[in-house]
Design an enzyme around this catalytic site. Sequence first.
Site, PDB file in Angstrom:
ATOM      1  N   ASP A 165      -6.798  -4.695  10.777  1.00  0.00           N
ATOM      2  CA  ASP A 165      -6.100  -3.427  10.592  1.00  0.00           C
ATOM      3  C   ASP A 165      -6.862  -2.327  11.304  1.00  0.00           C
ATOM      4  OD1 ASP A 165      -4.474  -1.372   9.838  1.00  0.00           O
ATOM      5  OD2 ASP A 165      -5.070  -1.355   7.737  1.00  0.00           O
ATOM      6  N   HIS A 198      -8.229  -6.492   4.862  1.00  0.00           N
ATOM      7  CA  HIS A 198      -7.889  -5.768   6.070  1.00  0.00           C
ATOM      8  C   HIS A 198      -9.215  -5.403   6.715  1.00  0.00           C
ATOM      9  CE1 HIS A 198      -3.471  -4.347   5.308  1.00  0.00           C
ATOM     10  NE2 HIS A 198      -3.605  -5.644   5.455  1.00  0.00           N
ATOM     11  N   ASP A 220     -10.083   3.608  11.149  1.00  0.00           N
ATOM     12  CA  ASP A 220      -9.441   2.430  11.736  1.00  0.00           C
ATOM     13  C   ASP A 220      -9.840   2.173  13.187  1.00  0.00           C
ATOM     14  OD1 ASP A 220      -7.620   1.280   9.636  1.00  0.00           O
ATOM     15  OD2 ASP A 220      -6.936   3.344   9.608  1.00  0.00           O
ATOM     16  N   ASP A 238     -11.891   6.741   6.906  1.00  0.00           N
ATOM     17  CA  ASP A 238     -10.936   5.667   7.187  1.00  0.00           C
ATOM     18  C   ASP A 238     -10.273   5.905   8.536  1.00  0.00           C
ATOM     19  OD1 ASP A 238      -9.166   3.539   6.969  1.00  0.00           O
ATOM     20  OD2 ASP A 238      -7.689   4.728   5.876  1.00  0.00           O
ATOM     21  N   TRP A 251       0.861  -1.183   0.000  1.00  0.00           N
ATOM     22  CA  TRP A 251       0.000   0.000   0.000  1.00  0.00           C
ATOM     23  C   TRP A 251       0.895   1.229   0.000  1.00  0.00           C
ATOM     24  CZ3 TRP A 251      -0.089   3.968   3.653  1.00  0.00           C
ATOM     25  CH2 TRP A 251      -1.048   4.971   3.400  1.00  0.00           C
ATOM     26  N   HIS A 274     -11.293   1.567   3.479  1.00  0.00           N
ATOM     27  CA  HIS A 274     -10.788   2.349   2.352  1.00  0.00           C
ATOM     28  C   HIS A 274     -11.835   2.648   1.289  1.00  0.00           C
ATOM     29  CE1 HIS A 274      -6.215   1.445   2.991  1.00  0.00           C
ATOM     30  NE2 HIS A 274      -6.794   2.006   4.040  1.00  0.00           N
ATOM     31  N   GLU A 320      -3.040  -3.078  -2.479  1.00  0.00           N
ATOM     32  CA  GLU A 320      -4.138  -2.482  -1.714  1.00  0.00           C
ATOM     33  C   GLU A 320      -4.473  -1.070  -2.194  1.00  0.00           C
ATOM     34  OE1 GLU A 320      -5.073  -1.234   2.969  1.00  0.00           O
ATOM     35  OE2 GLU A 320      -3.210  -2.259   2.417  1.00  0.00           O
ATOM     36  N   ASP A 373      -9.469  -3.293   1.990  1.00  0.00           N
ATOM     37  CA  ASP A 373      -9.523  -2.774   3.351  1.00  0.00           C
ATOM     38  C   ASP A 373     -10.915  -2.193   3.572  1.00  0.00           C
ATOM     39  OD1 ASP A 373      -9.397  -0.890   5.586  1.00  0.00           O
ATOM     40  OD2 ASP A 373      -7.226  -1.156   5.516  1.00  0.00           O
ATOM     41  N   LYS A 391      -7.195   2.468  -2.237  1.00  0.00           N
ATOM     42  CA  LYS A 391      -7.833   3.347  -1.265  1.00  0.00           C
ATOM     43  C   LYS A 391      -8.670   4.388  -1.997  1.00  0.00           C
ATOM     44  CE  LYS A 391      -6.733   5.699   3.077  1.00  0.00           C
ATOM     45  NZ  LYS A 391      -5.655   5.962   4.067  1.00  0.00           N
TER      46      LYS A 391
END
Length: 423
Positions: free
Chosen positions: A328, A288, A298, A296, A187, A264, A228, A261, A230
């Site tokens: 993640d 992820h 997390d 995003d 990424w 993302h 990956e 992800d 985004k």
Amino acid sequence: MAKTEEVEKAYNLAKERYAELGVDTDKAMEQLKKVKLSVHCWQGDDIHGFLNPNQELTGGIGVSGNYPGIARTPDQLTGDLHEALSLIPGKHKVQLHTIYAVTDKKKDFNEVGPEDFKYWVDWAKQEGIGLDMNPTFFSHPMVKNNFTLASPDKSVRDYWIEVGKKSREISNYFGKELGQRSVNNFWIPDGFKDNPIDKQSPRERLIQSLDTIFEKKYDENNTIESVEGKLFGTGIESYTVGSHLFYNNYAISRGKLWTIDAGHWHPTEDVSDKFSAFLPFGKGLMLHVSRPVRWDSDHVVIFDDALTRITRSLVRDNELSRTNIGLDFFDATINRVAAWVVGARATQKALLQAMLAPIDDLKKAELNFDFTKRLAVTEELKSYPFGAVWDEFCLKNNTPVGTDWLNNIHDYEQKVQFLRDEK
């Protein structure tokens, strides 16, 4: 404290209820035990790593909170991971980044090789787990104007190409030493804050950089790459070079895994719908599993609707064998070890609930256009006693049942984590 006798009694009742639908709960638990999660090491130290722990986080990455007991050394981080893994049923893997190299010498990112991860391999052998890899393309002065592999500056690209090549050597080393394939996830944070004139050239440079990194062939029993994308990042809101469609096409055309992800994408998108659209064409997926809150961000994964859709899709379409499930997230407002445990156990719960369904029977009803049965059964399943099966799964795997694991966390933070801040 949960009593074994009560857990067993509840499980036997649940087993009978599910059997009425033709669901074998013992078989579901055996299936779940085979699923290895890839637990991310960076929850334990707020993504500082050991190469240059005082470097400011860049690339749109930020961690909030200052809960006491952060891991500052390799031994502290592996100690915290050991504690977390002991509270998560089954045997799993741990994801690393370039910045987690353990070396006595001062090394730059592009100098880090397999020899700097011997510490981790020795620890993984002791734990009986596998390791996954991520080259670090952030938090470094060579991230110039938010660009790395797609930079118009050849010297910048060449630097990061070497980081990527080294990470492949490290990942191959993991696979050979541990006998488990290591997924090496790529990424990058490249992009523009405002509207660019030229959208194509950066992507052409990224293709060339990635192709150069992947020139050398490695045994895929040891290592395989994933790429990956985004939607956007902080500071690159208008244009992301490595977009989802870019990496979707790159993965298919180059025989790589595509990383999805959950944080993302646009918060209203259902990422689980991407799986069945990609897998008929692609080699496989790396996930992820994260929890975006408005962006995003997390957050620690919880057993919510988004996670349920992800696991249901994988189980119902029988795609677990081609999907690597990584976690993640990072939250420094709570105990960091507890964050790992909450997120991992939530993911396992969602997988188990998905497995506790008469999938073949429901597919048959759908094929016969019996949508009434499909709706009625899936609704009834929501109130079935899956929690009793989960408790039995924890019991069988020698991990605490219910909230009992919190006692372990409270004891660990008092005896280990909090003492770190007194020095």
